[in-house]
Design a protein around this motif. Sequence first.
Motif, PDB file in Angstrom:
ATOM      1  N   ILE A 174       0.764  -1.471  -0.116  1.00  0.00           N
ATOM      2  CA  ILE A 174      -0.028  -0.059   0.018  1.00  0.00           C
ATOM      3  C   ILE A 174       0.914   1.260   0.083  1.00  0.00           C
ATOM      4  O   ILE A 174       0.756   2.348  -0.643  1.00  0.00           O
ATOM      5  N   ILE A 175       1.852   1.433   0.695  1.00  0.00           N
ATOM      6  CA  ILE A 175       2.919   2.420   0.882  1.00  0.00           C
ATOM      7  C   ILE A 175       3.422   2.560  -0.559  1.00  0.00           C
ATOM      8  O   ILE A 175       3.456   3.728  -0.882  1.00  0.00           O
ATOM      9  N   SER A 176       3.827   1.512  -1.064  1.00  0.00           N
ATOM     10  CA  SER A 176       4.457   1.719  -2.349  1.00  0.00           C
ATOM     11  C   SER A 176       3.527   2.163  -3.520  1.00  0.00           C
ATOM     12  O   SER A 176       4.088   2.568  -4.661  1.00  0.00           O
ATOM     13  N   ILE A 177       2.277   1.922  -3.247  1.00  0.00           N
ATOM     14  CA  ILE A 177       1.439   2.650  -4.215  1.00  0.00           C
ATOM     15  C   ILE A 177       1.250   4.057  -4.088  1.00  0.00           C
ATOM     16  O   ILE A 177       1.342   5.075  -5.108  1.00  0.00           O
ATOM     17  N   ILE A 178       1.509   4.684  -3.033  1.00  0.00           N
ATOM     18  CA  ILE A 178       1.405   6.133  -2.742  1.00  0.00           C
ATOM     19  C   ILE A 178       2.752   6.915  -3.000  1.00  0.00           C
ATOM     20  O   ILE A 178       2.774   7.758  -3.348  1.00  0.00           O
ATOM     21  N   LEU A 179       3.978   6.210  -2.715  1.00  0.00           N
ATOM     22  CA  LEU A 179       5.182   7.027  -2.881  1.00  0.00           C
ATOM     23  C   LEU A 179       5.361   7.517  -4.265  1.00  0.00           C
ATOM     24  O   LEU A 179       5.842   8.806  -4.345  1.00  0.00           O
ATOM     25  N   PRO A 180       5.056   6.770  -5.394  1.00  0.00           N
ATOM     26  CA  PRO A 180       5.402   7.442  -6.763  1.00  0.00           C
ATOM     27  C   PRO A 180       4.545   8.646  -6.805  1.00  0.00           C
ATOM     28  O   PRO A 180       5.142   9.601  -7.593  1.00  0.00           O
ATOM     29  N   PHE A 181       3.366   9.021  -6.402  1.00  0.00           N
ATOM     30  CA  PHE A 181       2.594  10.333  -6.437  1.00  0.00           C
ATOM     31  C   PHE A 181       2.976  11.203  -5.635  1.00  0.00           C
ATOM     32  O   PHE A 181       2.595  12.474  -5.804  1.00  0.00           O
ATOM     33  N   GLY A 227       6.607  11.569  -5.556  1.00  0.00           N
ATOM     34  CA  GLY A 227       7.851  11.784  -6.195  1.00  0.00           C
ATOM     35  C   GLY A 227       9.116  10.734  -5.590  1.00  0.00           C
ATOM     36  O   GLY A 227      10.311  11.087  -5.818  1.00  0.00           O
ATOM     37  N   LEU A 228       8.560   9.774  -4.908  1.00  0.00           N
ATOM     38  CA  LEU A 228       9.594   8.955  -4.420  1.00  0.00           C
ATOM     39  C   LEU A 228       9.316   7.435  -5.028  1.00  0.00           C
ATOM     40  O   LEU A 228       9.115   6.548  -4.423  1.00  0.00           O
ATOM     41  N   GLY A 229       9.302   7.565  -6.357  1.00  0.00           N
ATOM     42  CA  GLY A 229       8.896   6.261  -7.173  1.00  0.00           C
ATOM     43  C   GLY A 229      10.039   5.144  -7.102  1.00  0.00           C
ATOM     44  O   GLY A 229       9.555   3.876  -6.637  1.00  0.00           O
ATOM     45  N   LEU A 230      11.299   5.365  -6.799  1.00  0.00           N
ATOM     46  CA  LEU A 230      12.378   4.377  -6.733  1.00  0.00           C
ATOM     47  C   LEU A 230      12.186   3.567  -5.384  1.00  0.00           C
ATOM     48  O   LEU A 230      12.201   2.451  -5.235  1.00  0.00           O
ATOM     49  N   ILE A 231      11.706   4.721  -4.400  1.00  0.00           N
ATOM     50  CA  ILE A 231      11.389   3.838  -3.010  1.00  0.00           C
ATOM     51  C   ILE A 231      10.315   3.060  -2.975  1.00  0.00           C
ATOM     52  O   ILE A 231      10.078   2.052  -2.217  1.00  0.00           O
ATOM     53  N   GLY A 232       9.268   3.631  -3.639  1.00  0.00           N
ATOM     54  CA  GLY A 232       8.106   2.718  -3.978  1.00  0.00           C
ATOM     55  C   GLY A 232       8.337   1.365  -4.736  1.00  0.00           C
ATOM     56  O   GLY A 232       7.778   0.324  -4.200  1.00  0.00           O
ATOM     57  N   LEU A 233       9.012   1.635  -5.485  1.00  0.00           N
ATOM     58  CA  LEU A 233       9.442   0.367  -6.259  1.00  0.00           C
ATOM     59  C   LEU A 233      10.120  -0.731  -5.408  1.00  0.00           C
ATOM     60  O   LEU A 233       9.725  -1.786  -5.436  1.00  0.00           O
ATOM     61  N   ILE A 234      10.976  -0.109  -4.536  1.00  0.00           N
ATOM     62  CA  ILE A 234      11.666  -1.235  -3.771  1.00  0.00           C
ATOM     63  C   ILE A 234      10.941  -1.677  -2.492  1.00  0.00           C
ATOM     64  O   ILE A 234      10.900  -2.934  -2.402  1.00  0.00           O
ATOM     65  N   LEU A 235       9.882  -0.893  -1.922  1.00  0.00           N
ATOM     66  CA  LEU A 235       9.165  -1.320  -1.012  1.00  0.00           C
ATOM     67  C   LEU A 235       7.944  -2.429  -1.727  1.00  0.00           C
ATOM     68  O   LEU A 235       7.843  -3.233  -0.951  1.00  0.00           O
ATOM     69  N   GLY A 236       7.616  -2.069  -2.775  1.00  0.00           N
ATOM     70  CA  GLY A 236       6.741  -3.176  -3.478  1.00  0.00           C
ATOM     71  C   GLY A 236       7.276  -4.449  -3.919  1.00  0.00           C
ATOM     72  O   GLY A 236       6.830  -5.343  -3.607  1.00  0.00           O
TER      73      GLY A 236
END
Length: 112
Positions: free
Chosen positions: A26-33, A35-44
């Motif tokens: 769920i957090i990885s869905i929010i982060l790209p919006f 500006g933290l897409g790389l962190i979202g990708l890693i958490l996903g």
Amino acid sequence: MSNPSNIQAPAAAYAPQPIPGKTLGIISIILPFVGLGLIGLILGIVGKVQAKKAEYKNTPAVVGIVLGAISVVVGLIVTITIIAGITAVAQQCQQLGPGIHKQGGVTITCGS
């Protein structure tokens, strides 16, 4: 009248076990919006791996991976475009010299 000691309370219902890694998904869905897409990708990816080890399906993690990957690719394209634009202006200024110049209807201000 019945004796209160003979009354049994109903058995407590057990809460369903949370899916491992679902919160990370769920957090990885929010982060790209934000500006933290790389962190979202890693958490996903981490959330997906955790769920897979526990043999659960983790749809939010998969969505987070896709959104994170798209965000990273778009971010790279934007960064490359900005660098190319700055490089082009810098080369133009090197040729024109310091001052304010009009080129093709565009005003270019070059420093000293």
